[in-house]
Design an enzyme around this catalytic site. Sequence first.
Site, PDB file in Angstrom:
ATOM      1  CG  PHE A   1     -16.476 -12.608  -0.205  1.00 51.75           C
ATOM      2  CD1 PHE A   1     -16.868 -12.409   1.113  1.00 51.75           C
ATOM      3  CD2 PHE A   1     -15.674 -11.646  -0.807  1.00 51.75           C
ATOM      4  CE1 PHE A   1     -16.474 -11.263   1.811  1.00 51.75           C
ATOM      5  CE2 PHE A   1     -15.275 -10.509  -0.121  1.00 51.75           C
ATOM      6  CZ  PHE A   1     -15.676 -10.321   1.189  1.00 51.75           C
TER       7      PHE A   1
ATOM      8  CB  ALA B   1     -17.281  -0.553  -6.230  1.00 47.76           C
TER       9      ALA B   1
ATOM     10  N   GLY C   1      12.991 -23.308 -22.851  1.00 45.09           N
ATOM     11  CA  GLY C   1      11.780 -23.431 -23.675  1.00 45.09           C
ATOM     12  C   GLY C   1      10.707 -24.282 -23.028  1.00 45.09           C
TER      13      GLY C   1
ATOM     14  CD  GLU D   1      -9.086 -12.597  -0.491  1.00 43.67           C
ATOM     15  OE1 GLU D   1      -8.671 -12.437   0.666  1.00 43.67           O
ATOM     16  OE2 GLU D   1      -9.472 -13.690  -0.955  1.00 43.67           O
TER      17      GLU D   1
END
Length: 383
Positions: A128, A135, A343, A366
């Site tokens: 996708f 953007a 740890g 998303e």
Amino acid sequence: MSDRNYLDWPFLEPRHKELALALDDWASQNVPHAHGKDVDADCRALVKSLGAAGWLRHAVGGGHGAAPAIDTRAICLVRETLARHSGLADFAFAMQGLGSGAISLQGTAGQKQRYLPQVASGESIAAFALSEPEAGSDVAAMQCSAHIEGDHAVLNGEKTWISNGGIADFYVVFARTGEAPGARGISAFIVDAGTPGFEIAERIEVIAPHPLARLRFSDCRVPLSQRIGEAGEGFKVAMRTLDVFRTSVAAAALGFARRALDEALQRATTRRMFNQVLADFQLTQAKLAQMATTIDGAALLVYRAAWQRDQGRSVTREAAMAKLTATEGAQQVIDAAVQLFGGLGVVSGQPVETLYRDIRALRIYEGASEVQQLIIARELLKD
Ligand SMILES: Cc1cc2nc3c(=O)[nH]c(=O)nc-3n(C[C@H](O)[C@H](O)[C@H](O)COP(=O)(O)OP(=O)(O)OC[C@H]3O[C@@H](n4cnc5c(N)ncnc54)[C@H](O)[C@@H]3O)c2cc1C
């Protein structure tokens, strides 16, 4: 394993419970928590085995095979269950759904027939491609363009952060076609890997390794029959797809958090110190109580949103609430689990260490958490 009472919640139907339990059994035998160094090979293998076992059918809707429509609750349960076992297995499933989601929701009969059966069987890998270097959160600032020449669209520009970039067989690419300014001048196209003019410009390494790339299009000609939906409707196609998969990101976060609580309970009840076990201290009990409460709160929001979408109702606000709460909450739950491990919690390959890296990107992609907050506020103020 954390209790499974939530499978009896009224948001879910008996078939959902059966699905979650069967997948959990299968994943216990077939999906290791840790994977090798070759993420491409691991991902391909996971897609193949998820497809062969029939689980990928749940990622695909649109009238294909046994799945009449996208079942959001099934997608959420599959993601939650796989995420408890392996972040990469969840990724492999999720991307088959996200990458083909626009075709399931708005593809033509021909597009569905050509792509969905192979996505569902695991023979074809989907991606996708919406984001660009300039953007990301601001999708409407997209610059990648497609101009029409006869019966082809000619794509030019770049996409980045594209999951499955480099191994996908096809990419659903959103490009500016200019019918109107901003979000109303974008269209969606299916671009097959190997189309001349399309190349992988760069592979990107991230803290939770999976195939990820920057894509470049240089006079890449795509037949107009590969357009999904109407010209100029691409932004709506993307948002409709994200409406389904945003809730499922929340479900994956929930799966990570449940695994962290399981690990924390196991460790706290066996780690001896000061003549008792870690779980005997009230400070530990407070942590465990908070983790369990955060998980149940997130689960209620996830399955409310999924149920509401399956009722055919709008879920813009509910999906945003689910994603915001589940991803932010999972980060806190996992951090608490790492702390309980001391740890050991930061040793490479420990499940809580892997979870610590797996969860981080879910608060960004998303729609980052801040974007979800703005969506919720916008919906509230609209009312
Ligand atoms: C691992 C990974 C996988 C991805 N996979 C895909 C994929 O398959 N396909 C795809 O198209 N994209 C993918 N993305 C891209 C992802 O959707 C974008 O990273 C995301 O939309 C954020 O865009 P950006 O990275 O450009 O950050 P920016 O848009 O620069 O945002 C940076 C930060 O600004 C803050 N912010 C944003 N908006 C506002 C606001 N209005 N007010 C205040 N603060 C704000 C948020 O904290 C945000 O994290 C992936 C990203 C990652 C990290």
